[in-house]
Enzyme design. Structure first.
Site, PDB file in Angstrom:
ATOM      1  N   CYS A   1      34.963  37.487  33.888  1.00 42.68           N
ATOM      2  CA  CYS A   1      35.732  36.364  34.419  1.00 42.68           C
ATOM      3  C   CYS A   1      35.058  35.703  35.613  1.00 42.68           C
ATOM      4  O   CYS A   1      35.496  34.652  36.054  1.00 42.68           O
ATOM      5  CB  CYS A   1      37.112  36.849  34.847  1.00 42.68           C
ATOM      6  SG  CYS A   1      36.986  38.114  36.118  1.00 42.68           S
TER       7      CYS A   1
ATOM      8  N   CYS B   1      39.878  44.343  35.046  1.00 44.26           N
ATOM      9  CA  CYS B   1      39.948  43.945  36.457  1.00 44.26           C
ATOM     10  C   CYS B   1      39.839  45.168  37.377  1.00 44.26           C
ATOM     11  O   CYS B   1      39.325  45.067  38.492  1.00 44.26           O
ATOM     12  CB  CYS B   1      41.257  43.222  36.745  1.00 44.26           C
ATOM     13  SG  CYS B   1      41.643  41.930  35.563  1.00 44.26           S
TER      14      CYS B   1
HETATM   15 FE1  FES Z   1      38.856  38.608  36.859  1.00 42.65          FE
HETATM   16 FE2  FES Z   1      40.963  40.084  36.805  1.00 42.65          FE
HETATM   17  S1  FES Z   1      40.626  38.278  35.656  1.00 42.65           S
HETATM   18  S2  FES Z   1      39.107  40.504  37.814  1.00 42.65           S
END
Ligand code: FES
Length: 143
Positions: free
Chosen positions: A34, A103
């Site tokens: 992400c 995450c």
């Molecule tokens: Fe990036 Fe949670 S969506 S660390």
């Protein structure tokens, strides 16, 4: 997607947030999935992590897991902090939704990166103790 009360608490009131000036080690890791980034500072006295703080540019789950991870390693010997897994952090938070499990990996990696940096600063090769820290695939940096 439902978050536990503990996740919401640590997201809304994160513990140990902020920059540390007199740190012994600092580590920064990125989540290739992400692009979120976490920086962790540690203060080491003897072989004990006497203080820890973090800054996370990321999602709520990343903030909650960083916060819980700092609580779990504060006052602990380095050897114990290195054994902290993302699974243990998640368990301490009463779980995360499956799509947010990745995450929690940031917190585990950030601790290892900060400890590695500490060892480098005192002239000790961290690799045999800490192992390899995966590089941030987004930009290729390794801090
Ligand atoms: Fe990036 Fe949670 S969506 S660390």
């Amino acid at each position: 997607m439902a978050y536990s009360e503990k996740v919401m608490d640590h997201f809304a009131n994160p513990r140990n947030v902020g920059e540390m000036k007199d740190f012994s080690g600092v580590g920064e890791v990125g989540n290739p999935k992400c692009g979120d980034i976490m920086r962790m500072y540690i203060k080491v006295e003897g072989d004990v992590i006497t203080d820890v703080s973090f800054m996370t540019f990321g999602c709520g789950a990343a903030i909650a897991t960083s916060s819980m991870a700092t609580e779990l390693i504060k006052g602990k010997p380095i050897s114990e902090a290195l054994k902290l897994t993302n699974k243990a952090v998640m368990e301490a938070l009463d779980g995360l939704p499956p799509v947010k499990v990745h995450c929690s990996v940031l917190a585990e990696q950030a601790i290892k990166a900060a400890v590695s940096d500490y060892y480098k600063r005192i002239g000790v090769d961290p690799e045999p103790i800490v192992g390899a820290i995966p590089e941030c695939e987004e930009c290729g940096c390794s801090i």
